[in-house]
Design a protein around this motif. Structure first.
Motif, PDB file in Angstrom:
ATOM      1  N   ILE A  96       0.844  -1.199   0.000  1.00 39.67           N
ATOM      2  CA  ILE A  96       0.000   0.000   0.000  1.00 39.67           C
ATOM      3  C   ILE A  96       0.875   1.244   0.000  1.00 39.67           C
ATOM      4  O   ILE A  96       0.660   2.176  -0.779  1.00 39.67           O
ATOM      5  CB  ILE A  96      -0.964  -0.017   1.202  1.00 39.67           C
ATOM      6  CG1 ILE A  96      -2.007  -1.130   1.017  1.00 39.67           C
ATOM      7  CG2 ILE A  96      -1.648   1.337   1.380  1.00 39.67           C
ATOM      8  CD1 ILE A  96      -2.862  -1.407   2.236  1.00 39.67           C
ATOM      9  N   LYS A  97       1.887   1.248   0.853  1.00 41.37           N
ATOM     10  CA  LYS A  97       2.783   2.401   0.955  1.00 41.37           C
ATOM     11  C   LYS A  97       3.545   2.611  -0.356  1.00 41.37           C
ATOM     12  O   LYS A  97       3.694   3.735  -0.835  1.00 41.37           O
ATOM     13  CB  LYS A  97       3.759   2.203   2.107  1.00 41.37           C
ATOM     14  CG  LYS A  97       4.619   3.403   2.399  1.00 41.37           C
ATOM     15  CD  LYS A  97       5.439   3.157   3.651  1.00 41.37           C
ATOM     16  CE  LYS A  97       6.158   4.400   4.099  1.00 41.37           C
ATOM     17  NZ  LYS A  97       6.858   4.192   5.369  1.00 41.37           N
ATOM     18  N   LYS A  98       4.014   1.526  -0.946  1.00 40.74           N
ATOM     19  CA  LYS A  98       4.773   1.588  -2.196  1.00 40.74           C
ATOM     20  C   LYS A  98       3.910   2.173  -3.319  1.00 40.74           C
ATOM     21  O   LYS A  98       4.353   3.044  -4.067  1.00 40.74           O
ATOM     22  CB  LYS A  98       5.236   0.179  -2.556  1.00 40.74           C
ATOM     23  CG  LYS A  98       6.156   0.080  -3.720  1.00 40.74           C
ATOM     24  CD  LYS A  98       6.540  -1.393  -3.891  1.00 40.74           C
ATOM     25  CE  LYS A  98       7.584  -1.611  -4.919  1.00 40.74           C
ATOM     26  NZ  LYS A  98       7.926  -3.028  -5.060  1.00 40.74           N
ATOM     27  N   SER A  99       2.676   1.708  -3.416  1.00 36.40           N
ATOM     28  CA  SER A  99       1.768   2.206  -4.440  1.00 36.40           C
ATOM     29  C   SER A  99       1.432   3.671  -4.199  1.00 36.40           C
ATOM     30  O   SER A  99       1.387   4.469  -5.142  1.00 36.40           O
ATOM     31  CB  SER A  99       0.490   1.371  -4.450  1.00 36.40           C
ATOM     32  OG  SER A  99      -0.379   1.832  -5.444  1.00 36.40           O
ATOM     33  N   PHE A 100       1.212   4.039  -2.943  1.00 36.33           N
ATOM     34  CA  PHE A 100       0.926   5.429  -2.600  1.00 36.33           C
ATOM     35  C   PHE A 100       2.062   6.341  -3.043  1.00 36.33           C
ATOM     36  O   PHE A 100       1.843   7.365  -3.687  1.00 36.33           O
ATOM     37  CB  PHE A 100       0.688   5.580  -1.094  1.00 36.33           C
ATOM     38  CG  PHE A 100       0.797   7.004  -0.624  1.00 36.33           C
ATOM     39  CD1 PHE A 100      -0.190   7.921  -0.919  1.00 36.33           C
ATOM     40  CD2 PHE A 100       1.895   7.428   0.099  1.00 36.33           C
ATOM     41  CE1 PHE A 100      -0.089   9.238  -0.501  1.00 36.33           C
ATOM     42  CE2 PHE A 100       2.010   8.734   0.520  1.00 36.33           C
ATOM     43  CZ  PHE A 100       1.011   9.652   0.222  1.00 36.33           C
ATOM     44  N   ARG A 101       3.277   5.975  -2.712  1.00 37.64           N
ATOM     45  CA  ARG A 101       4.428   6.818  -3.059  1.00 37.64           C
ATOM     46  C   ARG A 101       4.577   6.982  -4.570  1.00 37.64           C
ATOM     47  O   ARG A 101       4.853   8.069  -5.064  1.00 37.64           O
ATOM     48  CB  ARG A 101       5.711   6.247  -2.458  1.00 37.64           C
ATOM     49  CG  ARG A 101       5.776   6.456  -0.972  1.00 37.64           C
ATOM     50  CD  ARG A 101       7.051   5.921  -0.403  1.00 37.64           C
ATOM     51  NE  ARG A 101       7.073   6.144   1.025  1.00 37.64           N
ATOM     52  CZ  ARG A 101       8.167   6.309   1.720  1.00 37.64           C
ATOM     53  NH1 ARG A 101       9.341   6.260   1.126  1.00 37.64           N
ATOM     54  NH2 ARG A 101       8.108   6.498   3.014  1.00 37.64           N
TER      55      ARG A 101
END
Length: 68
Positions: free
Chosen positions: A22-27
């Motif tokens: 989730i964090k990777k996609s957000f960034r």
């Protein structure tokens, strides 16, 4: 629920995605749609998309909000 309200769809991750996914996609999406990087004719569109991305990440990164 349509895609405008589906936080997983906004971030482009599966419902069983890990916190790191989730964090990777957000960034990645935040960098792509950051209003400062938008062409002049698409500033408004990028700003709206960026706000949706931030809202989705805020909810999905908080376990209590995620449950709701």
């Amino acid at each position: 629920m349509n895609n405008d309200d589906d936080y997983y769809a906004i971030l482009g991750v599966e419902k069983n995605a890990s916190d790191s996914d989730i964090k990777k996609s957000f960034r990645k999406l935040a960098m792509k749609y950051h209003p400062d990087k938008a062409p002049e004719n698409k500033k408004e569109e990028y700003t709206q998309k960026f706000q949706k991305i931030n809202e989705a990440y805020e909810v999905l990164s908080d376990e209590q909000k995620k449950e709701i």
